[in-house]
Motif scaffolding. Structure first.
Motif, PDB file in Angstrom:
ATOM      1  N   VAL A   1     122.175  24.413 -39.522  1.00 15.57           N
ATOM      2  CA  VAL A   1     122.418  24.997 -40.742  1.00 15.57           C
ATOM      3  C   VAL A   1     122.031  26.360 -39.849  1.00 15.57           C
ATOM      4  CG1 VAL A   1     120.808  25.434 -42.512  1.00 15.57           C
ATOM      5  CG2 VAL A   1     120.913  23.653 -42.218  1.00 15.57           C
ATOM      6  N   ARG A   2     121.215  27.171 -39.472  1.00 15.36           N
ATOM      7  CA  ARG A   2     121.550  28.363 -38.439  1.00 15.36           C
ATOM      8  C   ARG A   2     122.957  28.880 -38.196  1.00 15.36           C
ATOM      9  NH1 ARG A   2     122.966  30.149 -33.189  1.00 15.36           N
ATOM     10  NH2 ARG A   2     121.877  28.179 -32.523  1.00 15.36           N
ATOM     11  N   ARG A   3     123.592  27.961 -37.707  1.00 16.47           N
ATOM     12  CA  ARG A   3     124.983  27.830 -37.023  1.00 16.47           C
ATOM     13  C   ARG A   3     126.446  28.670 -38.628  1.00 16.47           C
ATOM     14  NH1 ARG A   3     125.759  23.407 -32.000  1.00 16.47           N
ATOM     15  NH2 ARG A   3     125.303  24.673 -30.137  1.00 16.47           N
TER      16      ARG A   3
ATOM     17  N   MET B   1     128.968  31.542 -42.072  1.00 14.20           N
ATOM     18  CA  MET B   1     129.843  32.306 -43.750  1.00 14.20           C
ATOM     19  C   MET B   1     129.610  33.064 -43.925  1.00 14.20           C
ATOM     20  SD  MET B   1     130.345  28.876 -45.371  1.00 14.20           S
ATOM     21  CE  MET B   1     131.370  28.471 -44.123  1.00 14.20           C
ATOM     22  N   THR B   2     128.530  34.276 -43.354  1.00 13.23           N
ATOM     23  CA  THR B   2     128.116  35.285 -42.758  1.00 13.23           C
ATOM     24  C   THR B   2     129.994  36.059 -42.370  1.00 13.23           C
ATOM     25  OG1 THR B   2     126.793  36.045 -42.998  1.00 13.23           O
ATOM     26  CG2 THR B   2     126.944  37.610 -42.175  1.00 13.23           C
ATOM     27  N   ALA B   3     129.757  35.601 -41.496  1.00 12.88           N
ATOM     28  CA  ALA B   3     131.710  35.799 -40.467  1.00 12.88           C
ATOM     29  C   ALA B   3     132.235  35.338 -42.093  1.00 12.88           C
ATOM     30  CB  ALA B   3     131.809  35.708 -39.812  1.00 12.88           C
TER      31      ALA B   3
ATOM     32  N   LEU C   1     115.426  17.199 -36.721  1.00 11.63           N
ATOM     33  CA  LEU C   1     114.696  18.024 -37.638  1.00 11.63           C
ATOM     34  C   LEU C   1     115.453  19.199 -36.283  1.00 11.63           C
ATOM     35  CD1 LEU C   1     113.213  19.541 -39.626  1.00 11.63           C
ATOM     36  CD2 LEU C   1     111.366  19.658 -38.140  1.00 11.63           C
ATOM     37  N   ARG C   2     115.279  19.714 -34.935  1.00  8.54           N
ATOM     38  CA  ARG C   2     116.255  20.768 -34.538  1.00  8.54           C
ATOM     39  C   ARG C   2     117.745  20.150 -34.328  1.00  8.54           C
ATOM     40  NH1 ARG C   2     114.035  22.324 -29.791  1.00  8.54           N
ATOM     41  NH2 ARG C   2     115.348  22.226 -28.574  1.00  8.54           N
ATOM     42  N   ALA C   3     118.487  19.148 -35.319  1.00 11.01           N
ATOM     43  CA  ALA C   3     119.065  19.377 -35.333  1.00 11.01           C
ATOM     44  C   ALA C   3     119.798  20.420 -36.492  1.00 11.01           C
ATOM     45  CB  ALA C   3     119.950  17.825 -35.234  1.00 11.01           C
ATOM     46  N   TYR C   4     118.765  19.915 -37.532  1.00  8.70           N
ATOM     47  CA  TYR C   4     119.204  20.537 -39.075  1.00  8.70           C
ATOM     48  C   TYR C   4     119.136  21.690 -39.157  1.00  8.70           C
ATOM     49  CZ  TYR C   4     118.440  15.762 -41.226  1.00  8.70           C
ATOM     50  OH  TYR C   4     118.873  14.206 -41.540  1.00  8.70           O
TER      51      TYR C   4
ATOM     52  N   TRP D   1     136.547  22.036 -38.818  1.00  8.57           N
ATOM     53  CA  TRP D   1     136.318  20.660 -38.370  1.00  8.57           C
ATOM     54  C   TRP D   1     134.867  20.979 -38.270  1.00  8.57           C
ATOM     55  CZ3 TRP D   1     137.115  15.574 -39.357  1.00  8.57           C
ATOM     56  CH2 TRP D   1     136.533  14.747 -38.304  1.00  8.57           C
ATOM     57  N   THR D   2     134.582  22.093 -37.705  1.00 12.27           N
ATOM     58  CA  THR D   2     133.510  22.410 -37.286  1.00 12.27           C
ATOM     59  C   THR D   2     132.355  22.745 -38.265  1.00 12.27           C
ATOM     60  OG1 THR D   2     134.000  23.561 -35.314  1.00 12.27           O
ATOM     61  CG2 THR D   2     132.106  23.926 -35.805  1.00 12.27           C
ATOM     62  N   VAL D   3     133.147  23.814 -38.900  1.00 11.80           N
ATOM     63  CA  VAL D   3     132.349  24.516 -40.519  1.00 11.80           C
ATOM     64  C   VAL D   3     132.237  22.763 -40.784  1.00 11.80           C
ATOM     65  CG1 VAL D   3     132.715  25.144 -42.503  1.00 11.80           C
ATOM     66  CG2 VAL D   3     133.235  26.683 -40.724  1.00 11.80           C
ATOM     67  N   ALA D   4     132.886  22.030 -41.102  1.00 11.06           N
ATOM     68  CA  ALA D   4     132.765  20.413 -42.120  1.00 11.06           C
ATOM     69  C   ALA D   4     131.776  20.290 -41.437  1.00 11.06           C
ATOM     70  CB  ALA D   4     134.011  19.797 -42.536  1.00 11.06           C
ATOM     71  N   ASP D   5     131.358  19.872 -40.016  1.00  7.91           N
ATOM     72  CA  ASP D   5     130.585  19.136 -39.645  1.00  7.91           C
ATOM     73  C   ASP D   5     129.063  19.245 -39.655  1.00  7.91           C
ATOM     74  OD1 ASP D   5     129.731  16.931 -37.576  1.00  7.91           O
ATOM     75  OD2 ASP D   5     129.395  18.249 -36.419  1.00  7.91           O
ATOM     76  N   GLU D   6     129.325  21.054 -39.615  1.00  8.77           N
ATOM     77  CA  GLU D   6     128.294  21.191 -39.653  1.00  8.77           C
ATOM     78  C   GLU D   6     127.245  21.334 -41.445  1.00  8.77           C
ATOM     79  OE1 GLU D   6     128.368  24.514 -35.746  1.00  8.77           O
ATOM     80  OE2 GLU D   6     129.012  25.197 -37.947  1.00  8.77           O
ATOM     81  N   ALA D   7     128.513  21.760 -42.825  1.00  6.79           N
ATOM     82  CA  ALA D   7     127.900  20.845 -43.469  1.00  6.79           C
ATOM     83  C   ALA D   7     127.185  20.604 -44.581  1.00  6.79           C
ATOM     84  CB  ALA D   7     129.155  21.837 -44.488  1.00  6.79           C
ATOM     85  N   ASP D   8     127.688  18.891 -43.513  1.00  9.24           N
ATOM     86  CA  ASP D   8     127.509  17.318 -43.181  1.00  9.24           C
ATOM     87  C   ASP D   8     126.108  17.197 -42.743  1.00  9.24           C
ATOM     88  OD1 ASP D   8     128.138  14.391 -43.761  1.00  9.24           O
ATOM     89  OD2 ASP D   8     127.450  15.023 -41.843  1.00  9.24           O
ATOM     90  N   THR D   9     125.772  18.392 -41.917  1.00  5.22           N
ATOM     91  CA  THR D   9     124.752  18.306 -41.165  1.00  5.22           C
ATOM     92  C   THR D   9     123.334  18.823 -42.177  1.00  5.22           C
ATOM     93  OG1 THR D   9     125.134  18.636 -39.037  1.00  5.22           O
ATOM     94  CG2 THR D   9     122.771  18.851 -39.927  1.00  5.22           C
ATOM     95  N   ALA D  10     124.136  20.138 -43.016  1.00  2.00           N
ATOM     96  CA  ALA D  10     123.205  21.008 -43.904  1.00  2.00           C
ATOM     97  C   ALA D  10     123.075  20.220 -45.360  1.00  2.00           C
ATOM     98  CB  ALA D  10     123.427  22.319 -44.280  1.00  2.00           C
TER      99      ALA D  10
END
Length: 233
Positions: free
Chosen positions: A97-99, A104-106, A90-93, A63-72
């Protein structure tokens, strides 16, 4: 929201955008229904498109990844349309995206580990050259990164990725590939404090055997090993 498929014969959920009651937070009116459904893709009358993700993972991972992907995706659209972005947005974006990038690296590196682990045929699932082809890297670079991970240099978010799974305990052998867990032995002893005679120790076995109580831990351990070697003696 969940998709509604005309070809699916199981329980159906009709997809729609609804208005919620401010007090009960339950749907009160349908705001918009889709004009077209194509698998997981939903097309709406206002020109927007939704894509539904299906996952079993909990709020900590999937769910966390899906939420951050939605922001991206929203950040991508804002950049492409040239809309003005407020500082807070902009800060949230940038933050999400950094998270997402670190997660994704992990995931990428965990797939690298998995690819080099023995598969059903006893051999590594993929060669370093096959992995390198997909990563667009030289195979020696991939092999070097794999060795660094095995030696104790995993991705910073690996613990987050593998938490509450069997993989969390893997790659903690100091430079060795994960060991296949051995089935518990019928006769396996250890030395414990005696409950009947305080101040003394006793060897006990998984099978229920126990040796004589004594004050010497080494002697108790030897008695236990002798039992493991000849349990019927």
């Amino acid at each position: 929201m969940t998709t509604y498929s005309s070809s699916y014969t199981g329980p159906q959920w009709k997809i729609a955008q609804v208005e919620l009651d401010p007090e009960t937070r339950t749907p009160t009116a349908t705001v918009m229904e889709p004009t077209e459904l194509a698998g997981s893709t939903v097309f709406w009358p206002d020109g927007t498109t939704s894509y539904l993700l299906h996952f079993h993972g909990g709020a900590v991972t999937s769910w966390t990844v899906a939420d951050e992907a939605d922001t991206a995706v929203r950040a991508l659209e804002a950049v492409r349309t040239g809309e003005e972005i407020t500082p807070d947005t902009l800060r949230a974006y940038i933050r999400d995206v950094r998270r997402l990038e670190t997660r994704m690296t992990a995931l990428k590196e965990e797939l690298l580990l998995l690819a080099r682990e023995p598969g059903p045929n006893g051999r590594a699932r993929l060669t370093f050259r096959e992995i390198a082809e997909e990563l667009r890297q030289h195979h020696s670079t991939v092999a070097e990164r794999h060795q660094r991970i095995v030696d104790g240099d995993p991705a910073p978010w690996r613990n987050w990725l593998t938490q509450h799974t069997e993989r969390a305990a893997l790659y903690s052998n100091g430079g060795e590939l994960p060991r296949t867990p051995e089935p518990p032995r019928e006769h396996e002893t250890n030395v414990y404090d005696s409950e009947e005679e305080p101040g003394k120790v006793v060897a006990r076995c998984r099978c229920g055997w126990s040796g004589p109580a004594g004050t010497n831990i080494i002697n108790a351990a030897r008695q236990g090993k002798a039992h493991e070697a000849q349990p019927e003696a």
